[in-house]
Design an enzyme around this catalytic site. Structure first.
Site, mmCIF file in Angstrom:
data_model
loop_
_atom_site.group_PDB
_atom_site.id
_atom_site.type_symbol
_atom_site.label_atom_id
_atom_site.label_comp_id
_atom_site.label_asym_id
_atom_site.label_seq_id
_atom_site.Cartn_x
_atom_site.Cartn_y
_atom_site.Cartn_z
ATOM 1 N N ASP A 16 20.444 2.059 -23.033
ATOM 2 C CA ASP A 16 19.455 3.117 -23.280
ATOM 3 C C ASP A 16 20.099 4.489 -23.485
ATOM 4 O O ASP A 16 19.500 5.520 -23.173
ATOM 5 C CB ASP A 16 18.433 3.215 -22.123
ATOM 6 C CG ASP A 16 17.835 1.873 -21.798
ATOM 7 O OD1 ASP A 16 17.495 1.149 -22.745
ATOM 8 O OD2 ASP A 16 17.731 1.540 -20.608
ATOM 9 N N LYS A 19 21.594 4.707 -28.631
ATOM 10 C CA LYS A 19 22.369 4.144 -29.750
ATOM 11 C C LYS A 19 21.551 4.104 -31.025
ATOM 12 O O LYS A 19 22.048 4.356 -32.110
ATOM 13 C CB LYS A 19 22.818 2.715 -29.426
ATOM 14 C CG LYS A 19 23.903 2.621 -28.398
ATOM 15 C CD LYS A 19 24.243 1.181 -28.093
ATOM 16 C CE LYS A 19 23.197 0.450 -27.306
ATOM 17 N NZ LYS A 19 23.107 0.765 -25.890
ATOM 18 N N GLY A 43 16.453 -2.899 -27.221
ATOM 19 C CA GLY A 43 15.351 -2.256 -27.938
ATOM 20 C C GLY A 43 15.868 -0.959 -28.518
ATOM 21 O O GLY A 43 15.889 0.056 -27.850
ATOM 22 N N HIS A 44 16.369 -1.019 -29.745
ATOM 23 C CA HIS A 44 16.935 0.170 -30.379
ATOM 24 C C HIS A 44 15.835 0.907 -31.136
ATOM 25 O O HIS A 44 15.368 0.441 -32.173
ATOM 26 C CB HIS A 44 18.079 -0.215 -31.319
ATOM 27 C CG HIS A 44 19.254 -0.788 -30.586
ATOM 28 N ND1 HIS A 44 20.362 -1.298 -31.216
ATOM 29 C CD2 HIS A 44 19.485 -0.921 -29.266
ATOM 30 C CE1 HIS A 44 21.221 -1.707 -30.296
ATOM 31 N NE2 HIS A 44 20.700 -1.503 -29.111
ATOM 32 N N GLN A 225 22.841 -3.065 -24.943
ATOM 33 C CA GLN A 225 22.952 -2.814 -23.496
ATOM 34 C C GLN A 225 24.066 -1.789 -23.251
ATOM 35 O O GLN A 225 24.307 -0.943 -24.093
ATOM 36 C CB GLN A 225 23.205 -4.114 -22.717
ATOM 37 C CG GLN A 225 22.020 -5.057 -22.672
ATOM 38 C CD GLN A 225 21.873 -5.896 -23.916
ATOM 39 O OE1 GLN A 225 22.811 -6.518 -24.349
ATOM 40 N NE2 GLN A 225 20.690 -5.926 -24.493
HETATM 41 P P1 IMP Z 1 18.628 -9.412 -19.123
HETATM 42 O O1 IMP Z 1 19.622 -8.920 -20.135
HETATM 43 O O2 IMP Z 1 17.230 -9.507 -19.651
HETATM 44 O O3 IMP Z 1 19.076 -10.670 -18.475
HETATM 45 O O4 IMP Z 1 18.553 -8.307 -17.974
HETATM 46 C C1 IMP Z 1 19.648 -8.077 -17.086
HETATM 47 C C2 IMP Z 1 19.720 -6.610 -16.680
HETATM 48 O O5 IMP Z 1 20.122 -5.843 -17.810
HETATM 49 C C3 IMP Z 1 18.400 -6.013 -16.213
HETATM 50 O O6 IMP Z 1 18.669 -5.039 -15.220
HETATM 51 C C4 IMP Z 1 17.854 -5.325 -17.449
HETATM 52 O O7 IMP Z 1 16.995 -4.260 -17.126
HETATM 53 C C5 IMP Z 1 19.160 -4.834 -18.067
HETATM 54 N N1 IMP Z 1 19.065 -4.704 -19.523
HETATM 55 C C6 IMP Z 1 19.087 -5.683 -20.454
HETATM 56 N N2 IMP Z 1 19.020 -5.188 -21.678
HETATM 57 C C7 IMP Z 1 18.967 -3.862 -21.566
HETATM 58 C C8 IMP Z 1 18.925 -2.784 -22.507
HETATM 59 O O8 IMP Z 1 18.938 -2.960 -23.728
HETATM 60 N N3 IMP Z 1 18.894 -1.522 -21.980
HETATM 61 C C9 IMP Z 1 18.936 -1.294 -20.633
HETATM 62 N N4 IMP Z 1 18.990 -2.271 -19.727
HETATM 63 C C10 IMP Z 1 19.003 -3.542 -20.182
#
Ligand code: IMP
Length: 425
Positions: A16, A19, A43-44, A225
């Site tokens: 977040d 990007k 989620g870009h 991420q």
């Molecule tokens: P998962 O990727 O859905 O398995 O989530 C694992 C952890 O990564 C959780 O704490 C999510 O909130 C975090 N997370 C996954 N994708 C994102 C992202 O694009 N931005 C911020 N946090 C993320």
């Protein structure tokens, strides 16, 4: 932006970092834009021609007619969500099928992976990761267990392979006593998505990308991420399930390390985190609420409140080291405009121990701060470094000195033009 090289654009904290905004600024300089890890957990948010899009799996180069976009082998893809995302873009006039290539080696997120994601989280109770619920972890688990379905599988003998894996998942869910799901509707849409996916270029993208590099084309690897959510280097177990760091660019695209050019590390002028896990700089007070409100820190995928805190130089130093960051990109500086004092975390403390390097486990460590004067004036309308208030220049210089890495790009407002280059990139 050297020809024949892959530059990486990576979020280097907890995701977040914005990007979506800079990738849109970067893409005109590259011939190919590639995603190398993650899936619809990302989620870009991109504003293009005045319309807002949230890209999950599709690379951000899709808005630019001349670019080739790649979803690499390191990614996981949910056909139903991909279909929804692609159709929205097509409706808005962006054609995809000729400009998007998807790796046959990328793994498929099944509807039952999403149910398993929920079931595993529920079983963890208070230790839940707080995942996005998109089935990311279970899909990468099946990949590692060598039982996953890959995109290439939809081209041959798909029904049987799908039925076999689904049966296995249903057995696990039954063993866990998890019954809170209704697969029928989800599955129908997912199968429609599989059919839809078949009309795309499903290829060996490592060959496509290496051919492009051999032709002297430039490639942008678009991270998802953030580095502290990396399965190896993040705050395990509160992480995502892929390698979100620079090493993931090589494995997730099939490019050799000597093909990597510059590594742009994006961070915000303060910190946020979504989901559970240690976060030493987290603010539980009105200042944290203020950062969230001014920075609009609500999740693009899940809508959850983001946890907020001051900038963490200990974490940034670690991320710069593991990624080989050559250039820093600081986002959302204007969010700090109204703070008289800006705190900067320079070390962690536990009892009488103080460290300035990232520990194995950040749980139980609290932040040690230095206080810097705020600039207390709006900066979002400024477009040249020469016009920056002195206190803002000092903040930049302080970070660069502490991190021993230059800040090359800085963003001072959500506007596209508010991305200011401080040194040649
Ligand atoms: P998962 O990727 O859905 O398995 O989530 C694992 C952890 O990564 C959780 O704490 C999510 O909130 C975090 N997370 C996954 N994708 C994102 C992202 O694009 N931005 C911020 N946090 C993320």
């Amino acid at each position: 932006m050297a020809k024949g090289k892959v530059d990486a654009l990576l979020g280097i904290v907890f995701g977040d970092e914005g990007k979506g905004k800079v990738v849109d600024w970067f893409t005109p300089h590259y011939d190919v834009v590639a995603r190398f890890a993650g899936g619809p957990n990302a989620g870009h948010t991109i504003i293009f021609n005045g319309k807002k899009f949230v890209l999950r799996s599709i690379p951000s180069g899709i808005f630019d007619a001349g670019k080739l976009n790649i979803i690499g082998n390191g990614c996981v893809i949910a056909p139903d969500l991909f279909m929804a995302e692609a159709k929205e873009l097509e409706t808005a006039g962006y054609s995809l099928s000729d400009r998007l290539v998807i790796s046959r080696r990328a793994h498929l997120i099944l509807p039952t992976h999403r149910v398993l994601d929920r079931a595993y989280e529920a079983a963890k109770g208070k230790d839940a990761v707080g995942t996005t619920g998109k089935g990311i972890g279970p899909t990468y688990s099946d990949k590692a267990a060598r039982i996953g379905l890959r995109v290439g599988d939809i081209l041959e003998g798909f029904e049987e392979k799908y039925a076999r894996l689904k049966k296995r998942h249903l057995q696990i869910l039954s063993d866990m006593g998890f019954t809170d799901f209704d697969l029928a509707k989800d599955e129908a849409l997912w199968l429609e998505g599989v059919d839809y996916l078949r009309r795309y270029r499903l290829e060996d993208t490592e060959v496509v990308i290496n051919r492009a590099l051999a032709e002297g084309k430039s490639v942008l690897a678009e991270g998802a991420q953030g580095s502290l959510l990396d399965i190896d280097h993040g705050t395990y177990p509160f992480v995502s399930s892929s390698n979100t760091t620079a090493g993931g660019v090589c494995t997730g695209l099939g490019v050799a390390p000597n093909k990597i050019g510059r590594v742009f590390g994006i961070f915000k002028a303060y910190s946020t985190r979504v989901g559970s896990g240690p976060f030493p700089v987290e603010l539980f007070d009105a200042t944290g609420d203020r950062l969230r409100e001014i920075g609009c820190e609500y999740g693009a995928v899940t809508g959850r409140n983001r946890r907020c805190g001051w900038i963490d130089l200990v974490a940034l130093k670690y991320a710069i080291m593991i990624n080989g960051v050559t250039d820093l990109v600081m986002m959302k500086s204007d969010v700090l405009d109204t703070f008289d004092t800006i705190r900067v975390c320079t070390a962690y403390r536990k009892d009488d121990m103080i460290i300035d390097t990232m520990p194995y486990d950040t749980a139980g460590w609290e932040a040690v701060y230095e206080d810097l004067p705020g600039w207390s004036t709006p900066i979002s309308n400024l477009r040249r470094k020469e016009d920056f208030p002195q206190a803002f220049c000092d903040y930049i210089a302080y970070i660069e000195h502490n991190l021993q890495t230059p800040i090359s790009i800085i963003s001072v407002s959500p506007d596209r033009e508010a991305t200011i280059t401080l040194r040649e990139v």
